[in-house]
Design a protein around this motif. Structure first.
Motif, PDB file in Angstrom:
ATOM      1  N   ASP A 122       5.396   9.826   3.886  1.00 44.13           N
ATOM      2  CA  ASP A 122       3.898   9.941   3.643  1.00 44.13           C
ATOM      3  C   ASP A 122       3.631   8.603   2.539  1.00 44.13           C
ATOM      4  O   ASP A 122       2.522   8.174   2.579  1.00 44.13           O
ATOM      5  CB  ASP A 122       3.743  11.302   2.574  1.00 44.13           C
ATOM      6  N   ALA A 123       4.629   8.234   1.741  1.00 41.95           N
ATOM      7  CA  ALA A 123       4.243   6.954   0.798  1.00 41.95           C
ATOM      8  C   ALA A 123       4.058   5.816   1.755  1.00 41.95           C
ATOM      9  O   ALA A 123       3.255   4.969   1.443  1.00 41.95           O
ATOM     10  CB  ALA A 123       5.727   6.886   0.230  1.00 41.95           C
ATOM     11  N   GLU A 124       4.753   5.763   2.882  1.00 37.87           N
ATOM     12  CA  GLU A 124       4.623   4.675   3.892  1.00 37.87           C
ATOM     13  C   GLU A 124       3.146   4.836   4.585  1.00 37.87           C
ATOM     14  O   GLU A 124       2.502   3.827   4.741  1.00 37.87           O
ATOM     15  CB  GLU A 124       5.605   4.738   5.202  1.00 37.87           C
ATOM     16  N   ALA A 125       2.737   5.934   4.743  1.00 37.81           N
ATOM     17  CA  ALA A 125       1.411   5.972   5.220  1.00 37.81           C
ATOM     18  C   ALA A 125       0.359   5.710   4.321  1.00 37.81           C
ATOM     19  O   ALA A 125      -0.713   5.290   4.686  1.00 37.81           O
ATOM     20  CB  ALA A 125       1.519   7.645   5.714  1.00 37.81           C
ATOM     21  N   TYR A 126       0.745   5.915   3.032  1.00 40.23           N
ATOM     22  CA  TYR A 126      -0.290   5.431   1.863  1.00 40.23           C
ATOM     23  C   TYR A 126      -0.329   3.930   1.652  1.00 40.23           C
ATOM     24  O   TYR A 126      -1.669   3.437   1.953  1.00 40.23           O
ATOM     25  CB  TYR A 126       0.190   6.171   0.400  1.00 40.23           C
ATOM     26  N   PRO A 183      -2.664   6.270  -8.203  1.00 43.17           N
ATOM     27  CA  PRO A 183      -2.075   7.606  -7.328  1.00 43.17           C
ATOM     28  C   PRO A 183      -0.697   7.496  -6.693  1.00 43.17           C
ATOM     29  O   PRO A 183      -0.050   8.505  -6.709  1.00 43.17           O
ATOM     30  CB  PRO A 183      -3.093   7.792  -6.466  1.00 43.17           C
ATOM     31  N   LEU A 184      -0.701   6.565  -6.012  1.00 50.98           N
ATOM     32  CA  LEU A 184       0.838   6.357  -5.561  1.00 50.98           C
ATOM     33  C   LEU A 184       2.028   6.355  -6.595  1.00 50.98           C
ATOM     34  O   LEU A 184       2.983   6.921  -6.315  1.00 50.98           O
ATOM     35  CB  LEU A 184       0.992   4.910  -4.605  1.00 50.98           C
ATOM     36  N   ALA A 185       1.680   5.621  -7.723  1.00 49.08           N
ATOM     37  CA  ALA A 185       2.680   5.559  -8.789  1.00 49.08           C
ATOM     38  C   ALA A 185       2.801   6.840  -9.216  1.00 49.08           C
ATOM     39  O   ALA A 185       4.064   7.452  -9.390  1.00 49.08           O
ATOM     40  CB  ALA A 185       2.181   4.798  -9.869  1.00 49.08           C
ATOM     41  N   ARG A 186       2.038   7.741  -9.480  1.00 50.40           N
ATOM     42  CA  ARG A 186       1.879   9.169  -9.789  1.00 50.40           C
ATOM     43  C   ARG A 186       2.656  10.198  -8.923  1.00 50.40           C
ATOM     44  O   ARG A 186       3.685  10.708  -9.218  1.00 50.40           O
ATOM     45  CB  ARG A 186       0.753   9.833 -10.059  1.00 50.40           C
ATOM     46  N   LYS A 187       2.369  10.103  -7.571  1.00 49.99           N
ATOM     47  CA  LYS A 187       2.996  10.768  -6.601  1.00 49.99           C
ATOM     48  C   LYS A 187       4.444  10.420  -6.188  1.00 49.99           C
ATOM     49  O   LYS A 187       5.033  11.213  -5.426  1.00 49.99           O
ATOM     50  CB  LYS A 187       2.061  10.721  -5.367  1.00 49.99           C
ATOM     51  N   THR A 188       4.784   9.313  -6.387  1.00 47.86           N
ATOM     52  CA  THR A 188       6.464   8.822  -5.992  1.00 47.86           C
ATOM     53  C   THR A 188       6.867   8.827  -7.276  1.00 47.86           C
ATOM     54  O   THR A 188       8.289   7.942  -7.133  1.00 47.86           O
ATOM     55  CB  THR A 188       6.093   7.518  -5.336  1.00 47.86           C
ATOM     56  N   ARG A 189       6.704   9.167  -8.528  1.00 47.81           N
ATOM     57  CA  ARG A 189       7.473   9.113  -9.531  1.00 47.81           C
ATOM     58  C   ARG A 189       8.950   9.695  -9.418  1.00 47.81           C
ATOM     59  O   ARG A 189       9.783   9.029  -9.965  1.00 47.81           O
ATOM     60  CB  ARG A 189       6.906  10.019 -10.606  1.00 47.81           C
ATOM     61  N   GLN A 190       9.178  10.684  -8.815  1.00 48.36           N
ATOM     62  CA  GLN A 190      10.610  11.513  -8.598  1.00 48.36           C
ATOM     63  C   GLN A 190      11.062  10.742  -7.128  1.00 48.36           C
ATOM     64  O   GLN A 190      12.404  11.347  -6.752  1.00 48.36           O
ATOM     65  CB  GLN A 190      10.314  12.620  -8.595  1.00 48.36           C
ATOM     66  N   PRO A 192      12.833   7.777  -4.904  1.00 48.43           N
ATOM     67  CA  PRO A 192      13.404   6.379  -4.859  1.00 48.43           C
ATOM     68  C   PRO A 192      12.659   5.424  -4.140  1.00 48.43           C
ATOM     69  O   PRO A 192      11.920   5.624  -3.022  1.00 48.43           O
ATOM     70  CB  PRO A 192      14.874   6.523  -4.601  1.00 48.43           C
ATOM     71  N   GLY A 193      12.320   4.201  -4.629  1.00 50.57           N
ATOM     72  CA  GLY A 193      11.903   3.199  -3.766  1.00 50.57           C
ATOM     73  C   GLY A 193      10.796   2.581  -4.662  1.00 50.57           C
ATOM     74  O   GLY A 193      10.247   2.758  -5.780  1.00 50.57           O
ATOM     75  N   ASP A 194      10.402   0.866  -4.299  1.00 45.74           N
ATOM     76  CA  ASP A 194       9.745   0.260  -5.094  1.00 45.74           C
ATOM     77  C   ASP A 194       8.313   0.355  -4.533  1.00 45.74           C
ATOM     78  O   ASP A 194       7.561  -0.532  -4.020  1.00 45.74           O
ATOM     79  CB  ASP A 194       9.908  -1.284  -5.013  1.00 45.74           C
ATOM     80  N   TRP A 195       7.824   1.705  -4.554  1.00 45.04           N
ATOM     81  CA  TRP A 195       6.506   1.832  -3.817  1.00 45.04           C
ATOM     82  C   TRP A 195       5.353   1.172  -4.554  1.00 45.04           C
ATOM     83  O   TRP A 195       4.164   0.759  -4.077  1.00 45.04           O
ATOM     84  CB  TRP A 195       6.242   3.439  -4.019  1.00 45.04           C
ATOM     85  N   SER A 196       5.234   1.118  -5.863  1.00 53.12           N
ATOM     86  CA  SER A 196       4.283   0.689  -6.774  1.00 53.12           C
ATOM     87  C   SER A 196       4.065  -0.947  -6.685  1.00 53.12           C
ATOM     88  O   SER A 196       3.175  -1.557  -6.290  1.00 53.12           O
ATOM     89  CB  SER A 196       4.235   0.893  -8.357  1.00 53.12           C
ATOM     90  N   GLY A 197       5.229  -1.465  -6.634  1.00 53.44           N
ATOM     91  CA  GLY A 197       5.406  -2.907  -6.616  1.00 53.44           C
ATOM     92  C   GLY A 197       4.972  -3.327  -5.069  1.00 53.44           C
ATOM     93  O   GLY A 197       4.386  -4.422  -4.867  1.00 53.44           O
TER      94      GLY A 197
END
Length: 559
Positions: A122-126, A183-190, A192-197
């Protein structure tokens, strides 16, 4: 349809299984995307004509009629030289980007509200959707540039709001807490991964430049824009408005007929409001002036700060909680009414209405929402809030939408403005009939104000686009009829300028639903029951008004 509208798959919660790939895609808003949509519509209408006219299943008959109407109307709109013609949607507009139209608004709201992020896929889809945003923005920019070449630009006052909004979005775009990345930062807080970056890098390298290109085009439009509010002075404007009215009302009523209907209904509504206002001791001035005076009473308002914003949402929730136990008196079969009330994205608030709402995902994992505009808390008070939540939430848009989602999937994708908004306005009427204002005269005044608001829309929308009214005249007529605050009134009038015809769907739709109820009562006599009528209307789904009449005829015959 889902391939053309992948974000709709996410809103409905069906971007799973065979459709899972849609979760990372966006719709194509370029000229090539329009060509693809026209090809789909042409082929789909050919297929629909193959269904036998004597198809025995009534649900299938209705779905074929609904799809045929939606596809035909959209194809007619796409044949016009410019504009956005939605397939079974309500945001038809001659302008591809304005203060309330465009990817710069749509994607942040989707990412914040409906985009699920439960796992790394899902994070990748975002991130895929973020990566697709520049192409979507550029597709819009190409279309509005082509429209400018044809002599079409939005009114200057709409462009001013859009420029302010996009400038604000640009300033916040790469902020890890901003509308695109937050929204991604909040939803991936728990997770692992550099999603926000990764999101920051996508936004800085691709999204920001695309926003800058679109902003440059809007500045070019602003340099040649005028204050002319309506379509009457624009190339092909009368032709576009005639189509916009057809699409929004699912009727062929003329602007003059619609204008006269609004005038007549305002007279009756103001007479009812006058009685309530006199009960509050307000006897001097026009109905609208006295309605404004009542709303200014401190006991009916909220603090103008974050505490006030919290209180507004709590008050809205209280009204939803209060109507739920009364719904068995209006429906035979209840649904859940899965609903949450949330503040709309801050960047959207300057050009947005007081609130809007709709159902969540089909499986219930994403609740329906009332998005409330809290940028200026003064537009909300205890006079206007009850009517607002019954319209947007329960038994309005969220409630009706859940019934529609029990029909074949195509019926959840396709919607008709006159039915959608007509039902929501009828839902306000049901709230009154269920006694929600028996001990709340201020709230009932707000209900009548809401009806007046929708009646005057018939007057000002046709005035702006068919009779050459200025923005100032439309504002004066609107405020005189409703008593709504200036800031609220400006947002409303600007919305009618951006979406010609859309505002007429509300009262036309409600008037037709009420007319069908009167017909059912007359035909059925003692056998008539409100619960059965309302159930027939919501079970029939979101339909053009002629199909609604057929559904009611079938309900009458079955009883």
């Amino acid at each position: 349809m889902l391939q053309l509208q992948p974000t709709k798959a996410t809103e409905l919660g069906v971007d799973t299984g065979a459709h899972a790939g849609l979760r990372g895609q966006l719709d194509d808003r370029s000229p090539a995307g329009v060509v693809k949509e026209r090809g789909f519509l042409t082929a789909a209408l050919k297929d629909l004509r193959q269904v036998p006219a004597d198809e025995p299943d009534y649900t299938t008959q209705t779905s074929v009629a609904v799809a045929t109407s939606a596809f035909t109307t959209a194809l007619e709109g796409m044949a016009l030289p410019y504009g956005v013609a939605t397939i079974g949607g309500w945001r038809n507009t001659p302008y591809g980007v304005t203060q309330n139209v465009g990817s710069w608004l749509d994607l942040p709201q989707l990412l914040d509200g409906d985009q699920p992020v439960r796992n790394t896929a899902d994070a990748e889809a975002y991130l895929m959707r973020l990566s697709a945003m520049p192409a979507q923005l550029d597709g819009e920019t190409v279309r509005i540039r082509l429209a400018r070449g044809q002599g079409l630009v939005p009114p200057s006052f709409l462009l001013d709001k859009a420029i302010i909004g996009i400038t604000r979005t640009l300033a916040e775009a790469a902020n890890p807490e901003g509308p695109l990345i937050g929204p991604l930062a909040r939803k991936t807080r728990q997770m692992p991964g550099d999603w926000s970056g990764r999101a920051v890098r996508i936004v800085r390298s691709a999204v920001v430049p695309a926003l800058e290109r679109q902003l440059a085009e809007l500045h070019a439009e602003r340099a040649v824009a005028t204050e002319a509010a309506g379509l009457g002075t624009r190339p092909h404007g009368p032709e576009w408005y005639a189509w916009g009215l057809r699409a929004s009302t699912t009727t062929r009523r003329t602007p003059a007929d619609i204008h006269a209907l609004g005038r007549a209904q305002l007279v009756d509504l103001h007479a009812q409001m006058d009685i309530i206002l006199k009960g509050f001791g307000l006897t001097q001035g026009t109905v609208a002036e006295r309605a404004v005076a009542l709303q200014r009473r401190p006991e009916l308002g909220f603090p103008q700060d974050d505490e006030g914003r919290r209180q507004i949402i709590a008050y809205m929730q209280g009204k939803i909680n209060a109507i739920r136990p009364r719904l068995p008196r209006a429906f035979r079969r209840l649904i859940k009414g899965n609903l949450e009330i949330r503040r709309m994205p801050v960047a959207q608030e300057p050009g947005a209405p007081a609130a809007y709402g709709g159902p969540g995902s089909i499986d219930g994992s994403i609740p329906g929402k009332i998005w409330v505009n809290l940028g200026d808390p003064s537009i909300h008070n205890k006079v206007t809030i009850p009517d607002l939540v019954f319209h947007e939430g329960i038994p309005g848009h969220v409630w009706q939408g859940e019934y529609a989602q029990q029909l074949p999937l195509i019926r959840s994708i396709l919607a008709f403005n006159a039915y959608s908004e007509g039902w929501a306005l009828y839902a306000e009427q049901l709230a009154d009939e269920l006694g929600m204002y028996d001990d709340d005269p201020a709230g009932r005044l707000g209900y009548l104000m809401g009806l007046s608001w929708r009646a005057v829309r018939l007057v000002v929308d046709t005035g702006i686009h068919a009779m050459g009214w200025t923005r100032e005249r439309a504002l004066a007529e609107f405020i005189a009829a409703t008593g709504l605050p200036q800031s609220n009134a400006e947002s409303e009038i600007d919305r009618y300028c951006a979406w010609p015809g859309q505002a007429c769907g509300y009262k036309i739709g409600q008037t037709e639903i009420v007319a069908q109820r009167v017909r059912a009562k007359a035909a059925m006599g003692a056998r008539y029951d409100l619960r059965d009528f309302d159930q027939a209307v919501v079970d029939g789904g979101n339909v053009p008004l002629d199909v609604l009449a057929n559904n009611v005829s079938r309900y009458i015959a079955a009883r």
